[in-house]
Design an enzyme around this catalytic site. Structure first.
Site, PDB file in Angstrom:
ATOM      1  N   SER A 434       0.829  -1.207   0.000  1.00  0.00           N
ATOM      2  CA  SER A 434       0.000   0.000   0.000  1.00  0.00           C
ATOM      3  C   SER A 434       0.859   1.251   0.000  1.00  0.00           C
ATOM      4  CB  SER A 434      -0.966   0.014   1.175  1.00  0.00           C
ATOM      5  OG  SER A 434      -0.440  -0.602   2.291  1.00  0.00           O
ATOM      6  N   ASN A 505      -5.300   6.214  -0.739  1.00  0.00           N
ATOM      7  CA  ASN A 505      -4.717   6.539   0.566  1.00  0.00           C
ATOM      8  C   ASN A 505      -4.170   7.959   0.595  1.00  0.00           C
ATOM      9  OD1 ASN A 505      -5.332   4.159   1.804  1.00  0.00           O
ATOM     10  ND2 ASN A 505      -3.393   3.169   1.312  1.00  0.00           N
TER      11      ASN A 505
HETATM   12  P1  NAD Z   1       0.159  -9.531   7.536  1.00  0.00           P
HETATM   13  O1  NAD Z   1       1.249  -9.271   8.482  1.00  0.00           O
HETATM   14  O2  NAD Z   1      -1.194  -9.868   8.068  1.00  0.00           O
HETATM   15  O3  NAD Z   1       0.579 -10.684   6.537  1.00  0.00           O
HETATM   16  C1  NAD Z   1       1.869 -10.837   6.038  1.00  0.00           C
HETATM   17  C2  NAD Z   1       2.169 -12.315   5.957  1.00  0.00           C
HETATM   18  O4  NAD Z   1       3.392 -12.522   5.278  1.00  0.00           O
HETATM   19  C3  NAD Z   1       2.300 -12.964   7.316  1.00  0.00           C
HETATM   20  O5  NAD Z   1       1.377 -14.021   7.422  1.00  0.00           O
HETATM   21  C4  NAD Z   1       3.741 -13.481   7.346  1.00  0.00           C
HETATM   22  O6  NAD Z   1       3.857 -14.708   8.025  1.00  0.00           O
HETATM   23  C5  NAD Z   1       4.016 -13.630   5.884  1.00  0.00           C
HETATM   24  N1  NAD Z   1       5.438 -13.609   5.541  1.00  0.00           N
HETATM   25  C6  NAD Z   1       6.453 -12.959   6.126  1.00  0.00           C
HETATM   26  N2  NAD Z   1       7.614 -13.200   5.471  1.00  0.00           N
HETATM   27  C7  NAD Z   1       7.333 -14.045   4.466  1.00  0.00           C
HETATM   28  C8  NAD Z   1       8.093 -14.669   3.447  1.00  0.00           C
HETATM   29  N3  NAD Z   1       9.396 -14.461   3.333  1.00  0.00           N
HETATM   30  N4  NAD Z   1       7.468 -15.495   2.589  1.00  0.00           N
HETATM   31  C9  NAD Z   1       6.134 -15.705   2.682  1.00  0.00           C
HETATM   32  N5  NAD Z   1       5.354 -15.120   3.617  1.00  0.00           N
HETATM   33  C10 NAD Z   1       5.951 -14.303   4.495  1.00  0.00           C
HETATM   34  O7  NAD Z   1       0.087  -8.255   6.602  1.00  0.00           O
HETATM   35  P2  NAD Z   1      -1.141  -7.710   5.733  1.00  0.00           P
HETATM   36  O8  NAD Z   1      -1.877  -6.715   6.508  1.00  0.00           O
HETATM   37  O9  NAD Z   1      -1.849  -8.850   5.121  1.00  0.00           O
HETATM   38  O10 NAD Z   1      -0.350  -6.913   4.609  1.00  0.00           O
HETATM   39  C11 NAD Z   1       0.251  -7.559   3.519  1.00  0.00           C
HETATM   40  C12 NAD Z   1       0.527  -6.537   2.425  1.00  0.00           C
HETATM   41  O11 NAD Z   1      -0.705  -5.942   2.038  1.00  0.00           O
HETATM   42  C13 NAD Z   1       1.420  -5.398   2.856  1.00  0.00           C
HETATM   43  O12 NAD Z   1       2.244  -5.034   1.765  1.00  0.00           O
HETATM   44  C14 NAD Z   1       0.440  -4.289   3.198  1.00  0.00           C
HETATM   45  O13 NAD Z   1       0.971  -3.013   3.020  1.00  0.00           O
HETATM   46  C15 NAD Z   1      -0.619  -4.535   2.169  1.00  0.00           C
HETATM   47  N6  NAD Z   1      -1.961  -4.021   2.539  1.00  0.00           N
HETATM   48  C16 NAD Z   1      -2.438  -4.166   3.798  1.00  0.00           C
HETATM   49  C17 NAD Z   1      -3.711  -3.669   4.091  1.00  0.00           C
HETATM   50  C18 NAD Z   1      -4.322  -3.841   5.448  1.00  0.00           C
HETATM   51  O14 NAD Z   1      -5.272  -3.119   5.773  1.00  0.00           O
HETATM   52  N7  NAD Z   1      -3.837  -4.756   6.266  1.00  0.00           N
HETATM   53  C19 NAD Z   1      -4.476  -3.044   3.095  1.00  0.00           C
HETATM   54  C20 NAD Z   1      -3.941  -2.949   1.809  1.00  0.00           C
HETATM   55  C21 NAD Z   1      -2.670  -3.438   1.541  1.00  0.00           C
END
Ligand code: NAD
Length: 695
Positions: A434, A505
């Protein structure tokens, strides 16, 4: 009961009516069968779905005129299109109507045709498959019988366009079924599926396609019991009954649709309350009110929103060659993205460093499928398509790989280093980041041209909009594949260029931060939220920040502050401490508000917002929109307006932020910003877009 009888009747006729007799209608296929029953099948020219317009109804009047002379044994009305009966009025035609008197003339002509149908002295039968909505339902309601083919759905979605039924629908439905159920359908726009419609009494019988001819025979022969209101329904329709019900309806409706922003449902309640006892008066009032509403601001803007959605849908090519998807990172976003893809019929492999997180994502997929009312077998099929894949075996077969790992460039780059050599050469690699600049992430790749952003919003299942983010090195076909994939899973793709915060955003953050500054100045969160809700936002900025998660909202603000020239207000220290202490908003149970059962606990006695508070919140958002347009982050005002409405819920009845700014006048907006700058600082300095692009 009758439905069951019909279902067991064996039909000798396996075709849904006779061939067209060549009468030369443009929109109807007409013929009389060997039993003397006339069949009028709607087949709107040049359109994949049936819609009603003046020409369709005029031809229908001609058919009725002919039948009045020929006296058939019965008249069957159905659709010749496989997709459904009729989805209602042609909304494109609404766009051109700005004169209430002209609208009224059109309505009168339509009503004359339906009255004629209702008064016909031969049995009239609507055979309905698929959607039967709005004007389509009004046409069916003017028939003596409605026979549904299993799977048909019924509804009056007009309220979503700032309207209510206009061709006698409110009059006929409140007299056919329980009037409060009828009103609820019209006030909420919700669709009733076959079984519900049968239970409510909208349809007289349910049958199967192969039994249609038998069903028609039964109706013509008077063997289908006609629905009529019972004593209770009639009691509810007395003036006293209507007074009580209307009071409750008004209160309930106002919570979701305040009358000053959404007049249509409130007008409808009033029409029924006052005129429910007199058919002609009610019809007159319905037609008058419809003509006023259609030419009024709310309906015009909501009709605009309908076309903004179509515009975004149109960003996706008609078909997508993405069949297999691999998602890396099964957390909040990745887990739900994978689940949604599986629900939508794609084969998905899902990887994460932690197996428990993958297992949890699979559970969430089952819950998501159930929430979408999928049948147990369909849920099982969706789960079969979602394959846990901790070793990334699916990467080699995927047409699209979506990375949803932690928001750290080094981690994402490491993930790409493992993924890219295993991917098919023509597969697309997408990131859900994001805030990280795509051009930086692309530098670590061997095939940066196949790399794009597919930025979903949280919660994935609910948020229709997804930003498709391009960067200088991205290939047009990779972006098109990304948009096609989103079309395939029912999302609305908004093409944007990589820039801090992308589009949504970036425009939302100044609004949220201004609200936080107001809290810092001592204004109660409830007061600030009320100012935004009065403008028409579905929820205020403080509640929204709590919903999004204060940690996420503040980290987006930090990124923007670091990367943009425009001053983004500093986060107050007390708020940082709050977040560090674990008060993250809804997800932790406490943020600005205490959260109970998913609801913010608000103080109803908070003071009302003062003069100017709304502008102070909304203007920074409008100005960021203008900057994004000037910088080419988004191509045009329509894509921007659609994105802001479908991602943030920006007051839909205002037609989008830029439409609102145009209505208010760009010069006026620039003046309002300049005066805010004088009072509150440079963060309000108006963008040059307002003067450069003002009319
Ligand atoms: P999260 O922390 O819930 O999920 C990330 C996952 O990645 C975790 O389950 C972790 O175990 C896994 N991970 C870590 N290292 C890894 C690797 N080397 N290989 C495979 N998996 C690995 O995070 P999230 O909130 O789901 O966010 C994920 C992405 O989405 C980010 O880039 C974030 O900016 C983006 N995003 C988040 C939101 C939100 O509201 N949460 C909204 C839009 C975009």
């Amino acid at each position: 009961m009758t439905g069951q009888i019909l279902q067991t009747l064996e039909s000798r006729f396996m075709t849904p009516g006779p061939e067209d007799d060549g009468s030369g209608f443009r929109h109807w296929r007409f013929a009389v069968d060997g039993q003397g029953i006339a069949w009028a099948r709607l087949d709107k020219a040049g359109s994949s779905a049936n819609t009603l317009d003046g020409e369709v109804l005029e031809e229908f009047s001609t058919i009725l005129e002919r039948l009045e002379a020929d006296r058939p044994k019965g008249l069957v009305i159905r659709s010749a299109k496989p997709g459904g009966f009729c989805v209602g009025a042609d909304i494109a035609q609404f766009r051109e109507m700005d004169d209430p008197a002209r609208v009224r003339e059109e309505i009168d002509r339509g009503n004359a045709a339906l009255d004629r149908l209702e008064k016909a002295d031969f049995p009239t039968i609507a055979i309905i498959h698929g959607p039967c909505l709005g004007g389509g339902l009004e046409l069916a309601l003017a028939c003596d019988y409605r026979i549904a083919i299993d799977g048909a759905s019924f509804g009056f979605p007009e309220v979503m366009l700032g309207l209510h039924p206009g061709l006698g629908g409110s009059v006929r439905l409140t007299r056919l079924i329980d009037p409060t159920e009828a009103m609820t359908m019209m006030l909420t726009g919700k669709t009733a599926h076959t079984a519900k419609a049968r239970k409510l009494g909208i349809v007289d019988a349910v049958t199967k396609e192969r039994h249609v001819a038998a069903a028609v025979q039964a109706a013509v022969g008077g063997e289908v019991e006609k629905r009529s209101q019972d004593f209770r329904d009639a009691a509810l329709n007395t003036l006293a009954g209507r007074e009580i019900a209307a009071r409750q309806m008004r209160a309930k409706t106002a919570k979701k649709a305040p009358p000053e922003h959404y007049p249509a449902p409130h007008r409808l309640i009033e029409i029924w309350r006052r005129h429910g006892g007199d058919r002609d008066e009610m019809r007159e009032a319905e037609a008058d009110s419809f003509a006023q509403l259609l030419t009024g601001e709310t309906a015009r803007n909501l009709i605009r929103v309908f076309f903004l959605r179509e515009n975004l849908k149109g960003q996706a090519p008609d078909s997508s060659d993405v069949r297999r998807v691999h998602v890396v990172g099964a957390g909040t976003m990745g887990g739900d993205i994978a689940g949604l893809c599986a629900i939508k019929g794609l084969s998905v492999t899902l990887g994460d460093v932690d197996n428990r997180i993958i297992a949890d994502a699979v559970k969430r997929c089952a819950a998501m499928a159930k929430a979408k009312h999928m049948k147990p077998a369909e849920v099982r099929a969706a789960l079969d398509r979602l394959i846990p894949d901790p070793n990334g075996d699916g990467v080699a077969h995927a047409d699209l790989v979506i990375e949803a790992g932690p928001e750290k460039a080094e981690i994402k780059e490491k993930i790409y280093g493992e993924l890219e050599p295993r991917m098919k050469a023509d597969a697309v690699l997408a990131t859900n980041t994001s805030s990280l600049p795509l051009d930086r992430l692309a530098k670590s790749l061997d095939r940066p041209e196949r790399f794009v952003g597919i930025h979903f919003f949280n919660p994935v299942a609910k948020m229709d909009l997804v930003e498709v983010v391009s960067h200088d090195g991205a290939d047009g076909t990779a972006l098109e594949q990304a948009r096609g994939f989103l079309g395939r899973i029912g999302k609305l793709p908004a093409p944007v260029r990589t820039a801090p915060g992308f589009l949504v955003n970036r425009c939302l953050t100044p609004y949220l931060m201004e609200a936080i500054i107001m809290v810092d100045e001592g204004v109660k969160p409830e007061t600030i939220d009320r100012a935004a809700e009065r403008f028409g936002m579905p929820m205020g900025p403080i509640e929204l920040a709590d919903q999004v998660g204060l940690d996420i909202a503040l980290s987006v603000a930090d990124v923007l502050r670091e990367r943009l020239d425009r001053p983004i207000p500093e986060t107050p220290d007390w708020l940082r401490r709050k977040v560090d202490g674990g008060d993250l908003g809804r997800k932790s149970g406490r943020g600005f508000y205490e959260w109970k059962d998913g609801k913010a606990d608000k103080d109803d006695d908070a003071p009302d917002p003062g003069e100017g508070m709304t502008d102070r919140l909304v203007m920074p958002m409008l100005d960021a929109c203008a900057t994004c347009l000037r910088e080419g982050v988004v191509s045009d005002e329509d894509v921007l307006d659609g994105a802001m409405i479908f991602a943030t819920g920006f007051a839909p009845f205002r037609g989008g932020p830029m439409h609102y700014a145009r209505e208010r006048g760009f010069g006026e907006v620039a003046d309002a910003l300049a005066s805010l700058r004088d009072n509150h600082g440079d963060r309000f300095a108006p963008d040059s877009y307002w003067t450069e692009r003002g009319d």
